[in-house]
Design a protein around this motif. Structure first.
Motif, PDB file in Angstrom:
ATOM      1  N   LEU A  83       1.130  -0.963   0.266  1.00 40.53           N
ATOM      2  CA  LEU A  83      -0.008  -0.232   0.001  1.00 40.53           C
ATOM      3  C   LEU A  83       0.835   1.274  -0.020  1.00 40.53           C
ATOM      4  N   LEU A  84       2.116   1.374   0.768  1.00 38.10           N
ATOM      5  CA  LEU A  84       2.274   2.240   0.624  1.00 38.10           C
ATOM      6  C   LEU A  84       3.290   2.982  -0.512  1.00 38.10           C
ATOM      7  N   ASP A  85       3.508   1.857  -1.181  1.00 40.32           N
ATOM      8  CA  ASP A  85       4.897   2.201  -2.894  1.00 40.32           C
ATOM      9  C   ASP A  85       4.504   2.950  -3.401  1.00 40.32           C
ATOM     10  N   PRO A  86       4.487   3.657  -3.649  1.00 43.95           N
ATOM     11  CA  PRO A  86       4.035   4.979  -4.511  1.00 43.95           C
ATOM     12  C   PRO A  86       4.163   4.178  -5.892  1.00 43.95           C
ATOM     13  N   PHE A  87       5.084   3.074  -6.459  1.00 46.02           N
ATOM     14  CA  PHE A  87       4.968   3.044  -7.637  1.00 46.02           C
ATOM     15  C   PHE A  87       3.753   1.736  -7.562  1.00 46.02           C
ATOM     16  N   HIS A  88       3.350   0.776  -6.164  1.00 52.94           N
ATOM     17  CA  HIS A  88       2.193   0.365  -6.391  1.00 52.94           C
ATOM     18  C   HIS A  88       1.324   1.103  -7.360  1.00 52.94           C
ATOM     19  N   TRP A  89       0.505   2.420  -6.303  1.00 56.69           N
ATOM     20  CA  TRP A  89       0.096   2.931  -6.887  1.00 56.69           C
ATOM     21  C   TRP A  89      -0.225   3.556  -8.543  1.00 56.69           C
ATOM     22  N   ARG A  90       0.739   3.517  -8.638  1.00 55.06           N
ATOM     23  CA  ARG A  90       0.683   4.321 -10.130  1.00 55.06           C
ATOM     24  C   ARG A  90       0.375   3.078 -11.118  1.00 55.06           C
ATOM     25  N   VAL A  91       1.119   1.895 -11.238  1.00 53.61           N
ATOM     26  CA  VAL A  91       0.726   1.232 -11.667  1.00 53.61           C
ATOM     27  C   VAL A  91      -1.305   0.565 -11.765  1.00 53.61           C
ATOM     28  N   MET A  92      -1.487   0.755 -10.085  1.00 55.24           N
ATOM     29  CA  MET A  92      -2.815   0.747 -10.508  1.00 55.24           C
ATOM     30  C   MET A  92      -4.013   1.558 -10.999  1.00 55.24           C
ATOM     31  N   TYR A  93      -3.580   2.877 -10.713  1.00 60.22           N
ATOM     32  CA  TYR A  93      -3.650   3.718 -11.430  1.00 60.22           C
ATOM     33  C   TYR A  93      -3.752   3.499 -13.229  1.00 60.22           C
ATOM     34  N   ARG A  94      -2.693   3.107 -13.190  1.00 62.66           N
ATOM     35  CA  ARG A  94      -2.437   2.944 -14.584  1.00 62.66           C
ATOM     36  C   ARG A  94      -3.843   1.640 -15.510  1.00 62.66           C
ATOM     37  N   THR A  95      -3.365   0.683 -14.940  1.00 66.93           N
ATOM     38  CA  THR A  95      -4.810  -0.524 -15.289  1.00 66.93           C
ATOM     39  C   THR A  95      -5.796   0.535 -14.447  1.00 66.93           C
ATOM     40  N   PHE A  96      -6.723   0.547 -14.006  1.00 70.64           N
ATOM     41  CA  PHE A  96      -7.622   0.917 -13.454  1.00 70.64           C
ATOM     42  C   PHE A  96      -8.063   1.757 -14.921  1.00 70.64           C
ATOM     43  N   TRP A  97      -7.609   2.346 -14.654  1.00 68.81           N
ATOM     44  CA  TRP A  97      -7.686   4.209 -16.096  1.00 68.81           C
ATOM     45  C   TRP A  97      -7.420   2.913 -17.669  1.00 68.81           C
ATOM     46  N   LEU A  98      -7.071   2.323 -17.665  1.00 67.98           N
ATOM     47  CA  LEU A  98      -6.714   1.928 -18.814  1.00 67.98           C
ATOM     48  C   LEU A  98      -8.302   0.838 -19.138  1.00 67.98           C
ATOM     49  N   ALA A  99      -8.681   0.176 -18.704  1.00 68.89           N
ATOM     50  CA  ALA A  99      -9.949  -1.104 -18.202  1.00 68.89           C
ATOM     51  C   ALA A  99     -10.952   0.232 -18.120  1.00 68.89           C
ATOM     52  N   GLY A 100     -11.221   1.258 -17.363  1.00 68.97           N
ATOM     53  CA  GLY A 100     -11.984   2.082 -17.139  1.00 68.97           C
ATOM     54  C   GLY A 100     -12.732   2.431 -19.004  1.00 68.97           C
ATOM     55  N   LEU A 101     -11.094   3.178 -19.701  1.00 66.77           N
ATOM     56  CA  LEU A 101     -11.858   3.561 -21.121  1.00 66.77           C
ATOM     57  C   LEU A 101     -12.139   2.775 -21.702  1.00 66.77           C
ATOM     58  N   THR A 102     -11.398   0.803 -21.509  1.00 71.39           N
ATOM     59  CA  THR A 102     -11.398  -0.034 -22.553  1.00 71.39           C
ATOM     60  C   THR A 102     -12.581  -0.426 -22.498  1.00 71.39           C
ATOM     61  N   THR A 103     -13.727   0.441 -20.987  1.00 72.69           N
ATOM     62  CA  THR A 103     -14.895  -0.066 -21.128  1.00 72.69           C
ATOM     63  C   THR A 103     -15.676   0.098 -21.593  1.00 72.69           C
ATOM     64  N   ALA A 104     -15.604   2.120 -21.179  1.00 75.08           N
ATOM     65  CA  ALA A 104     -16.584   3.046 -21.595  1.00 75.08           C
ATOM     66  C   ALA A 104     -16.351   2.608 -23.570  1.00 75.08           C
ATOM     67  N   LEU A 105     -15.118   2.688 -24.353  1.00 75.15           N
ATOM     68  CA  LEU A 105     -15.318   2.516 -25.429  1.00 75.15           C
ATOM     69  C   LEU A 105     -16.592   1.410 -25.927  1.00 75.15           C
ATOM     70  N   THR A 106     -15.318   0.530 -25.303  1.00 74.51           N
ATOM     71  CA  THR A 106     -16.656  -1.373 -25.465  1.00 74.51           C
ATOM     72  C   THR A 106     -18.187  -0.468 -25.745  1.00 74.51           C
ATOM     73  N   LEU A 107     -18.144   0.095 -24.458  1.00 69.34           N
ATOM     74  CA  LEU A 107     -20.069   0.179 -25.185  1.00 69.34           C
ATOM     75  C   LEU A 107     -20.421   0.830 -25.776  1.00 69.34           C
ATOM     76  N   LEU A 108     -19.356   2.243 -26.397  1.00 72.21           N
ATOM     77  CA  LEU A 108     -20.050   2.611 -27.013  1.00 72.21           C
ATOM     78  C   LEU A 108     -19.913   2.544 -28.944  1.00 72.21           C
ATOM     79  N   ILE A 109     -19.065   1.205 -28.772  1.00 69.13           N
ATOM     80  CA  ILE A 109     -19.069  -0.284 -30.234  1.00 69.13           C
ATOM     81  C   ILE A 109     -20.300  -0.645 -29.940  1.00 69.13           C
TER      82      ILE A 109
END
Lengths: 297, 269, 351
Positions: free
Chosen positions: A71-97
């Motif tokens: 939890l304390l390693d900021p690196f983990h949070w960056r990866v986490m953020y990127r993962t969720f962001w990519l998944a969210g974007l994917t979900t939105a685009l998939t819905l649109l298509i």
């Protein structure tokens, strides 16, 4: 009549059971799930609380240090953020298509619908590695996309190794899932409702916006949920199309476990990742339920 | 329904055609790439040939992992078909209070990220000393994620099954086993076979779980292809991929024949 | 409010013609039921009037104005569907207000009109329920309110009572009839239930295989069917085959195997006809001029009456429904008679 039928039925149902008790049907499956699914997951929870010694896999000693590190390693949070962001974007685009595809499929004549379903489901059954590979061919330096862009603009457009490539690949993989989930909901809307709306003066667009769209929300919910959960935990597509440049959580976890051989930390990361995903999903469901008050009543 | 009622326009047809091209195009590209006569994966292909298929068939790791994947998928199919069908029979027919709980439990391996399941299994197998050598670990992992598909397709056909047919058979003197063999099974076999095919392809194409559970010398085809792609990028990989594409097309055609894709697609929700 | 005119209306689904060259005139404020067996084209006719289907040929006119080319939302029709088609995601209030919103009426007008119509159908207090929280009868009334709130030119009902249980169905028949009279709206009501059609209709339009068989007030349909099919579809009927011998005092004289009878009807001498006699018109006595002898073969007690099967000369099988007060035992020879004005001859060929 009715009572005669009732007696006949009761007679058949109560016929002496020459067979074995019915729970034997489910027992092997439950045993498999308990031993090789439930226990391993519980074991992973336990593992996340164990001490990682300098040598060896783990010590049977409890600690919260792994969680602190996860939890304390900021690196983990960056990866986490990127993962969720990519998944969210994917979900939105998939819905649109996928929504137009689902709509088109649902109101297609029977025979055409069969062919459309084949087109939709066959890519679903192709190995993820193969689908990743297909996009590697398309998006790479000698790929069609780059060749076309180069000819048209003179600039190079190599998408392999970028988050864009990952999102394209993920959308490609999940469109059929989303389309089927939404089509399932659209199928459940009685055509009478649309006709009723039209006869009450609604234009086709108004009938869609006021009747079809809200009633398809359960399908949208199922589809977006499925795609988000799958996208967040995808591994193959990010690794192939990100060319190991773009690190996402599943990759980080696998690295921690296999390359760094740190089972406790890997397990703790898995738990944190899992918990966050569950939290995002819960929040999303909550927001969506507000848009569908009739399902609660 | 009348187009005037639903209000579908040409714009929708255009958008949807675009999406289908997006979906199918890459698969077609792979097949085309495999038929390329040139030395590199390049477009346009330099003539057609089967040389890369021959090359792939002569590459020992591909052949070995292909055979291994086939054998593994076959065993997984048998196990998940038996277990999944039995489970569906129980849940649809005999469970009352726990129906939803059981459904959730059986479908859980599909709901949780496969990569996490793979990790949990790997740690479990290593920690208990069962290990991951041979086919055992892969067999168990694959069965976990293949069984739900059989369960879903069989449940879907069972839900529409008229139980009075069985009652009629029983009243005519057939015992429970005879009734199942002569009445129930023939009527649900479409669902069972479809489920089996989905189980087969799920195992054959399985990646995340395999990635964690493969052992030295026992690699599956997707893992082999994945490893190959990390170091080389040539039409031989496309030739191997074509096998996967063809297999999916064949399975879709068979399932469509047997029960209709529609039953499977909506039933699977 | 409008009158409805159908001219040469034809609709095909593939090779099947659901409606064939249908001509029909419905007066302002009239309630006409389209009655017929399933597949006779009655629902298709309704949908053609509503604009939910496009005819292959023919015209639909409201008060003389052609509406054939208009989509449903521009025809100003109120439709009540068989399963009500209530929007499940909207409350009672939202369902009823939907059409007015589509018409972009002012919020104030919407509020007043919706409140008024909900009062009228006695749904006051249920405004904020969702459809699935309502009973079948309540849903039915929401569907009626949703259609009526628009002040439609015509009201179209497609088997609206088919999903209700028997008791409620009976009540709703009278309720709909009363509501229609109060509002005074031109109404087309599709049903396959002849009792329902009898109770509700100003006129019944009987359909078979996409064609109109007969249209008229319930009594006329029952007493003066134009052909044997109509006679059979609307209530039970006996058919006595015979040949017209001539005319006498405005009645036909028909020779049959069971004797010579007089009856109402239109046919020239020498024509083969069927005399329709309703089971309740046949009596076990000699009070009427048309008399015949027969033997009772079977007797079934139905509570309010007794149903007999009587064999008459010439292999004739007759149904007789009589008062239970005087029982006739099976096997007995009996005298039967019927009133000439209660019998009606139809052409034999059309049977």
């Amino acid at each position: 009549m009715a009572s005669t039928e009732g007696i006949l039925r009761a007679g058949v149902r109560a016929a002496p059971r020459r067979g074995l008790p019915p729970w034997l049907l489910i027992a092997p499956t439950l045993l498999l799930l308990a031993v090789f699914f439930l226990v391993p997951y519980v074991n992973m929870v336990r593992m996340s609380l164990l001490v990682k010694p300098a040598v060896g896999a783990y010590e049977p000693e409890f600690t919260l240090a792994n969680y602190a590190r996860a939890l304390l390693d900021p690196f983990h949070w960056r990866v986490m953020y990127r993962t969720f962001w990519l998944a969210g974007l994917t979900t939105a685009l998939t819905l649109l298509i996928a929504y137009p595809v689902a709509y088109h499929l649902s109101y297609a004549p029977r025979r055409r619908r069969r062919w459309l379903l084949m087109l939709l489901i066959s890519p679903l059954l192709v190995s993820l590695v193969v689908r990743g590979f297909a996009w590697m061919i398309l998006l790479g330096r000698v790929g069609l996309v780059n060749l076309a862009v180069q000819r048209l603009t003179g600039h190079e457009l190599v998408l392999i190794g970028t988050p864009t490539a990952i999102v394209i690949g993920l959308v490609h993989v999940y469109v059929p899932f989303m389309a089927l989930a939404i089509a399932g909901a659209l199928q459940n809307i009685p055509p009478d409702l649309i006709q009723a709306a039209r006869s009450l003066g609604a234009s086709p667009w108004a009938a869609f916006r006021r009747v079809v769209w809200p009633l398809s929300l359960p399908g949208v919910q199922a589809g977006t949920l499925l795609v988000f959960v799958l996208a967040v935990s995808s591994y193959v597509i990010p690794i192939l199309l990100g060319a190991s440049n773009v690190l996402v959580m599943p990759m980080l976890i696998v690295q921690t476990l296999l390359d760094a051989f740190n089972w406790p930390l890997g397990s703790a990361l898995s738990m944190v990742f899992f918990g966050l995903t569950a939290a995002v999903v819960a929040l999303y469901l909550r927001l969506l339920a507000r848009g569908m008050p009739w399902t609660r009543a | 329904m009348d187009a005037r009622i639903t209000g579908r326009g040409t714009w929708l047809a255009i958008v949807v055609t675009g999406v289908y091209i997006f979906l199918i195009g890459p698969m077609a590209i792979v097949v085309l790439a495999a038929l390329n006569a040139g030395d590199y994966l390049a477009f346009p292909p330099q003539g057609l040939s089967l040389r890369w298929f021959i090359r792939a068939a002569q590459t020992e790791p591909f052949v070995r992992s292909f055979l291994f994947s086939l054998k593994l998928a076959a065993w997984v199919t048998v196990a998940s078909t038996l277990l999944g069908t039995a489970a569906a029979l129980y849940v649809v027919r005999h469970s009352a209070r726990f129906r939803n709980v059981l459904r959730l439990a059986i479908l859980a391996p599909l709901q949780l990220p496969a990569i996490l399941t793979g990790i949990a299994l790997l740690i479990f197998f290593l920690a208990t000393g069962i290990g991951t050598r041979g086919m055992r670990a892969l067999f168990i992992g694959h069965t976990l994620v293949s069984l739900p598909y059989v369960f879903l397709t069989v449940s879907a056909v069972l839900a529409g099954f008229d139980r009075s047919l069985e009652e009629a058979a029983r009243s005519l003197g057939a015992g429970p086993f005879t009734t199942f063999r002569r009445i129930t099974l023939p009527l649900i076999q479409g669902g069972v076979i479809s489920g089996a095919l989905f189980a087969f392809i799920t195992s054959f194409d399985q990646f995340p779980i395999s990635l964690l559970l493969v052992s030295v010398g026992n690699s599956t085809l997707p893992i082999q292809l994945f490893d190959y792609l990390r170091f080389s990028f040539d039409p031989a990989a496309a030739a191997v991929s074509t096998v996967s594409v063809l297999m999916s097309v064949v399975i879709v055609l068979i399932v469509d024949r047997l029960v209709g894709l529609q039953a499977v697609s909506w039933g699977a929700q | 409010m409008s009158s409805i005119t159908l001219r040469g209306l034809t609709k095909r689904f593939g090779a099947v013609a659901a409606v064939r060259e249908l001509d029909l005139e419905i007066q302002e404020g009239e309630l006409v039921t389209l009655l017929g067996p399933s597949g006779c084209g009655k629902t298709t006719t309704l949908r053609l009037i509503a604009g939910l289907e496009v005819p292959d040929a023919g015209e639909v006119l409201f008060s003389g104005r052609p509406v054939t080319a208009l989509p449903p939302e521009r025809r100003n029709v109120g439709i009540v569907f068989q399963n009500y088609a209530l929007f499940p995601h909207m409350t009672v209030w939202q369902n009823v207000a939907f059409g007015l919103e589509m018409r972009r009426e002012s919020p104030r007008l919407i509020r007043d009109r919706v409140a008024a119509i909900l009062d009228r159908v006695q749904l006051h207090g249920l405004e904020h329920r969702y459809p699935r929280q309502l009973s079948g009868g309540q849903q039915q009334r929401v569907a009626l309110a949703r259609a009526l709130v628009m002040n439609p030119a015509v009201l179209l009902l497609d088997e609206p009572l088919a999903n209700l249980d028997a008791r409620l169905r009976e009540d709703m028949r009278f309720y709909i009839r009363q509501l229609q009279r109060e509002v005074g709206i031109t109404t087309v009501y599709v049903t396959h239930d002849q009792a329902e059609a009898m109770v509700l209709a100003d006129r019944i339009a009987l359909m078979r295989d996409g064609r109109l068989q007969q249209i008229g007030p319930p009594e006329e349909i029952y007493r003066r069917p134009t052909n044997a099919w109509v006679a059979e579809f609307v209530g039970l009927s006996n058919f006595i085959p015979g040949r017209v011998a001539g005319r006498e005092n405005g009645l036909l004289v028909v020779r049959t195997a069971a004797g010579t009878f007089t009856c109402a009807g239109e046919a020239e001498a020498g024509r083969d006809v069927l005399i329709c006699v309703r089971p309740e018109a046949l009596r076990f006595d000699e009070t009427h001029p048309n008399q015949l002898r027969g033997t009772v073969r079977e007797r079934v007690y139905l509570g309010n009456l007794v149903d007999y099967r009587v064999e008459a000369p010439g292999g004739l099988q007759l149904r007789v429904q009589a008062d239970p007060s005087r029982a006739v035992a099976p096997g007995r020879a009996v005298n039967l008679s019927f009133d000439p004005s209660a019998a009606w001859a139809v052409h034999a060929r059309e049977a």
